[in-house]
Design a protein around this motif. Sequence first.
Motif, mmCIF file in Angstrom:
data_model
loop_
_atom_site.group_PDB
_atom_site.id
_atom_site.type_symbol
_atom_site.label_atom_id
_atom_site.label_comp_id
_atom_site.label_asym_id
_atom_site.label_seq_id
_atom_site.Cartn_x
_atom_site.Cartn_y
_atom_site.Cartn_z
ATOM 1 N N LYS A 74 0.816 -1.218 0.000
ATOM 2 C CA LYS A 74 0.000 0.000 0.000
ATOM 3 C C LYS A 74 0.848 1.267 0.000
ATOM 4 O O LYS A 74 0.497 2.265 -0.644
ATOM 5 N N ASN A 78 1.789 0.798 -4.061
ATOM 6 C CA ASN A 78 0.402 1.169 -4.328
ATOM 7 C C ASN A 78 -0.249 0.126 -5.240
ATOM 8 O O ASN A 78 -0.941 0.460 -6.203
ATOM 9 N N SER A 108 -7.288 -0.486 1.444
ATOM 10 C CA SER A 108 -7.058 -1.892 1.792
ATOM 11 C C SER A 108 -7.727 -2.786 0.757
ATOM 12 O O SER A 108 -8.424 -2.317 -0.158
#
Length: 373
Positions: A74, A78, A108
Amino acid sequence: MKEKLLLIIFSVIIGSCQKNMVDENIILVRKTTEPNNLSIVTPHIIHLKENPHAQIGTIDKIIPIKNNLIILDKLIGNAVFIYNNNGDYVNHIHNIGEGPGEYKNIESIFYNVFTNELEIIPMDFKKKIFFSINGTYLREEFYKNNLYYSDLELIKNGEIIINNSSMNGEDNIIVNINNTLKYSSFPYNPDLDNSPLDQRNVISKGIGDNYLLSIGLRDTLYNFDLKNLTIKPIYILDFENQISFIELNKKSSPINTFRENDILIGSIDLFQNKNFITFSTLHNSGLKGRVYSKNSNSTYSVQEIIREKLGVLNIQGILGVSEDDKFIAVLSSNDLGEWDFSKNKNLQKQFDQFDKVGIEDFILLSFDLKEIP
C-alpha cells in the motif's frame, strides 16, 4: 450517524486497564515471557520471487486464498500482487487513475468468501472495486455512506466496518446488512481516535459469529457477537506506560514526546487462531509484535520467538492467518544482509533450495505455535 440502534460509550485511555471488567484477561504488552516453552510447529517458508511489475516495497497485508497469496503493498508500490503458494508471480493490480476500476491510492483489500471476489477500497473515491482472485477486473460500485474504511469483515449480504472516525466524526463500528444499518457504536473520541497508527487489520474472525476487534487507541480488545449484535470487552491491554495518551496529546509536541520516551501505543495487525492472539504495538523504535496465549495468559515477543527459534532475522510482522489457522509472518534479512535459519534445520534446508535470495527480498513464514507445559 443520525440513526443509532445501539450506542456504547467508553472513555478508555492508554494504561487505564479496566481491571474490574475483565480481571482474568489482562494482556501484558510490555512485560513478555521468555519463549522457552514455546515451539514453532510445522513451519514453512515461501520466497516471493521477482515479478515483471516492480519489486515489492512493503507488505501491509496478506490474504491466503486456496493456492494463492494476495499481497498488499500500500505504501510504496500502491499495488496488489498475487502469488501462488510456491512464491511464483501470478498477476498484479495497479490501476492508477480516475476511471472505472481505477484508484489513486489503496486503503485496503479484502476477500469475500461468499462471492469469491477481491474488493479494493480506495482512499480517494467512495467506491469498491471488485476483482476475481486471479486479479481480473470485474466491476465497481459507488457508495453514499459517510464512511472511511479502516478495516472490514465481509459477512453474508453485508459488512462489519471499522470506520476511521477521525475523518468524519462518526461511530467507529458500523454493521450494514442488505444496505441497511443494523448496528452502530463507539462514537468518535478525539483523544483516542486521532491516532498516529495506520489502523490496519484491527478485526479478526473467531469461532462462529464472534469477532475480535480493537478500536483506535483504546486499551481493550472487544468481542463482537454478530448473531446477537452485542459487544463486550474481553481483554485489557496493559501497556504499563508512565503517561496516558490523553496526557500525551496535551503536550506542546506529542510526536516529539512519543519519540523521546518509552511509550507503547495501540494494537494493530490483529489475528487469532484457536489458541493464540497476535498483534503489533507502536514504539519509538518501531512496531513490536506480540503473541498472547489464550490458555496460559502469557504474552510473548514475536521478535524474540523468531530470534530464539529460527535465527537472527528481521521480522516485518505477523500479517495474516491461513484457512488452516496458521499464522503468516513476513521475514527480511538481518542488519548484515544475511538470511539466518541456523536454529531450525528444516527451514535451513528449505532456504538452501531457493534460488538466489536478495537482501531486499521478502520470505513468508507459515507456522503454528505450541506451548509445552
